[in-house]
Design a protein around this motif. Structure first.
Motif, PDB file in Angstrom:
ATOM      1  N   GLN A  96       0.811  -1.211   0.000  1.00 28.44           N
ATOM      2  CA  GLN A  96       0.000   0.000   0.000  1.00 28.44           C
ATOM      3  C   GLN A  96       0.851   1.272   0.000  1.00 28.44           C
ATOM      4  N   ILE A  97       2.096   1.179   0.443  1.00 29.17           N
ATOM      5  CA  ILE A  97       2.937   2.378   0.442  1.00 29.17           C
ATOM      6  C   ILE A  97       3.347   2.789  -0.970  1.00 29.17           C
ATOM      7  N   TYR A  98       3.176   1.897  -1.930  1.00 29.07           N
ATOM      8  CA  TYR A  98       3.570   2.178  -3.313  1.00 29.07           C
ATOM      9  C   TYR A  98       2.413   2.644  -4.183  1.00 29.07           C
ATOM     10  N   MET A  99       1.227   2.755  -3.620  1.00 26.74           N
ATOM     11  CA  MET A  99       0.075   3.137  -4.432  1.00 26.74           C
ATOM     12  C   MET A  99      -0.722   4.228  -3.739  1.00 26.74           C
ATOM     13  N   SER A 100      -1.583   4.847  -4.507  1.00 24.00           N
ATOM     14  CA  SER A 100      -2.414   5.912  -3.959  1.00 24.00           C
ATOM     15  C   SER A 100      -3.442   5.325  -2.991  1.00 24.00           C
ATOM     16  N   GLN A 101      -3.997   6.218  -2.190  1.00 25.40           N
ATOM     17  CA  GLN A 101      -5.049   5.795  -1.256  1.00 25.40           C
ATOM     18  C   GLN A 101      -6.242   5.226  -2.009  1.00 25.40           C
ATOM     19  N   GLN A 102      -6.566   5.833  -3.157  1.00 27.69           N
ATOM     20  CA  GLN A 102      -7.689   5.350  -3.958  1.00 27.69           C
ATOM     21  C   GLN A 102      -7.428   3.933  -4.470  1.00 27.69           C
ATOM     22  N   ALA A 103      -6.219   3.680  -4.925  1.00 28.78           N
ATOM     23  CA  ALA A 103      -5.876   2.347  -5.427  1.00 28.78           C
ATOM     24  C   ALA A 103      -5.956   1.320  -4.302  1.00 28.78           C
ATOM     25  N   TRP A 104      -5.473   1.696  -3.114  1.00 23.86           N
ATOM     26  CA  TRP A 104      -5.532   0.768  -1.983  1.00 23.86           C
ATOM     27  C   TRP A 104      -6.982   0.475  -1.601  1.00 23.86           C
ATOM     28  N   GLU A 105      -7.841   1.470  -1.696  1.00 17.00           N
ATOM     29  CA  GLU A 105      -9.268   1.259  -1.418  1.00 17.00           C
ATOM     30  C   GLU A 105      -9.880   0.290  -2.434  1.00 17.00           C
ATOM     31  N   VAL A 106      -9.475   0.401  -3.686  1.00 10.46           N
ATOM     32  CA  VAL A 106      -9.964  -0.516  -4.719  1.00 10.46           C
ATOM     33  C   VAL A 106      -9.526  -1.942  -4.399  1.00 10.46           C
ATOM     34  N   LYS A 138      -8.804  -3.136  -1.370  1.00 14.09           N
ATOM     35  CA  LYS A 138      -9.570  -3.589  -0.202  1.00 14.09           C
ATOM     36  C   LYS A 138     -11.000  -3.951  -0.586  1.00 14.09           C
ATOM     37  N   ASN A 139     -11.595  -3.173  -1.496  1.00 11.65           N
ATOM     38  CA  ASN A 139     -12.955  -3.486  -1.962  1.00 11.65           C
ATOM     39  C   ASN A 139     -12.984  -4.801  -2.729  1.00 11.65           C
ATOM     40  N   LYS A 196     -17.585  -8.102 -14.283  1.00 10.08           N
ATOM     41  CA  LYS A 196     -16.139  -8.085 -14.091  1.00 10.08           C
ATOM     42  C   LYS A 196     -15.845  -8.590 -12.683  1.00 10.08           C
ATOM     43  N   GLU A 197     -14.905  -9.507 -12.570  1.00  8.82           N
ATOM     44  CA  GLU A 197     -14.527 -10.038 -11.259  1.00  8.82           C
ATOM     45  C   GLU A 197     -13.894  -8.929 -10.427  1.00  8.82           C
ATOM     46  N   PRO A 198     -14.094  -8.963  -9.107  1.00 11.50           N
ATOM     47  CA  PRO A 198     -13.524  -7.916  -8.255  1.00 11.50           C
ATOM     48  C   PRO A 198     -12.003  -7.778  -8.405  1.00 11.50           C
ATOM     49  N   THR A 199     -11.300  -8.880  -8.519  1.00  5.21           N
ATOM     50  CA  THR A 199      -9.844  -8.792  -8.636  1.00  5.21           C
ATOM     51  C   THR A 199      -9.423  -8.176  -9.969  1.00  5.21           C
ATOM     52  N   LYS A 200     -10.169  -8.443 -11.021  1.00  3.78           N
ATOM     53  CA  LYS A 200      -9.837  -7.842 -12.318  1.00  3.78           C
ATOM     54  C   LYS A 200     -10.011  -6.336 -12.273  1.00  3.78           C
ATOM     55  N   THR A 201     -11.042  -5.885 -11.573  1.00  7.93           N
ATOM     56  CA  THR A 201     -11.262  -4.448 -11.424  1.00  7.93           C
ATOM     57  C   THR A 201     -10.073  -3.808 -10.729  1.00  7.93           C
ATOM     58  N   ALA A 202      -9.609  -4.431  -9.654  1.00 15.16           N
ATOM     59  CA  ALA A 202      -8.471  -3.892  -8.907  1.00 15.16           C
ATOM     60  C   ALA A 202      -7.198  -3.901  -9.748  1.00 15.16           C
ATOM     61  N   ILE A 203      -6.955  -4.983 -10.446  1.00 13.08           N
ATOM     62  CA  ILE A 203      -5.752  -5.079 -11.278  1.00 13.08           C
ATOM     63  C   ILE A 203      -5.760  -4.017 -12.369  1.00 13.08           C
ATOM     64  N   GLU A 204      -6.899  -3.821 -13.017  1.00 12.64           N
ATOM     65  CA  GLU A 204      -6.993  -2.796 -14.056  1.00 12.64           C
ATOM     66  C   GLU A 204      -6.752  -1.401 -13.480  1.00 12.64           C
ATOM     67  N   TYR A 205      -7.303  -1.142 -12.301  1.00 16.01           N
ATOM     68  CA  TYR A 205      -7.111   0.169 -11.672  1.00 16.01           C
ATOM     69  C   TYR A 205      -5.634   0.406 -11.383  1.00 16.01           C
ATOM     70  N   ILE A 206      -4.986  -0.585 -10.821  1.00 19.54           N
ATOM     71  CA  ILE A 206      -3.560  -0.451 -10.479  1.00 19.54           C
ATOM     72  C   ILE A 206      -2.720  -0.270 -11.740  1.00 19.54           C
ATOM     73  N   LYS A 207      -3.010  -1.039 -12.776  1.00 19.74           N
ATOM     74  CA  LYS A 207      -2.267  -0.892 -14.034  1.00 19.74           C
ATOM     75  C   LYS A 207      -2.450   0.508 -14.619  1.00 19.74           C
ATOM     76  N   ASN A 208      -3.677   1.014 -14.566  1.00 22.91           N
ATOM     77  CA  ASN A 208      -3.932   2.370 -15.070  1.00 22.91           C
ATOM     78  C   ASN A 208      -3.193   3.418 -14.241  1.00 22.91           C
ATOM     79  N   GLU A 209      -3.146   3.208 -12.941  1.00 25.62           N
ATOM     80  CA  GLU A 209      -2.426   4.146 -12.087  1.00 25.62           C
ATOM     81  C   GLU A 209      -0.931   4.141 -12.415  1.00 25.62           C
TER      82      GLU A 209
END
Length: 94
Positions: A25-35, A37-38, A76-89
């Motif tokens: 989590q220290i390497y990503m934004s708060q929004q990405a970490w929330e994604v 966790k969700n 969309k699976e929850p993990t795919k959503t998170a992975i896409e968000y992180i990749k975009n970030e």
């Protein structure tokens, strides 16, 4: 393996993996970490819901089939959503 054993193993694996990656989590934004966790919470919710709807006498194989069927119904699976968000970030930062 029974459905209950598989259910327990899946939840333990998700929690263990999340704890293992907690330092990320220290390497990503708060929004990405929330994604992230969700995604964890939503995955657990799906697993629990499917387990509750599975007969107590079901095997792990039967439970896994119901769970996979449910996952395939999702847009969309929850993990795919998170992975896409992180990749975009990451792409925005580079």
């Amino acid at each position: 393996m029974s459905a209950a054993e598989l259910h327990s193993m899946l939840l333990n694996t998700i929690r263990s993996e999340f704890e293992h990656n907690l330092s990320q989590q220290i390497y990503m934004s708060q929004q990405a970490w929330e994604v992230v966790k969700n995604a964890r919470s939503n995955s657990i919710k799906i697993i629990n819901t499917e387990f509750e709807q599975t007969p107590q006498t079901a095997t792990g194989l039967e439970f896994s089939k119901h769970l996979l069927d449910r996952m395939m119904e999702l847009e969309k699976e929850p993990t795919k959503t998170a992975i896409e968000y992180i990749k975009n970030e990451i792409a925005r930062l580079m």
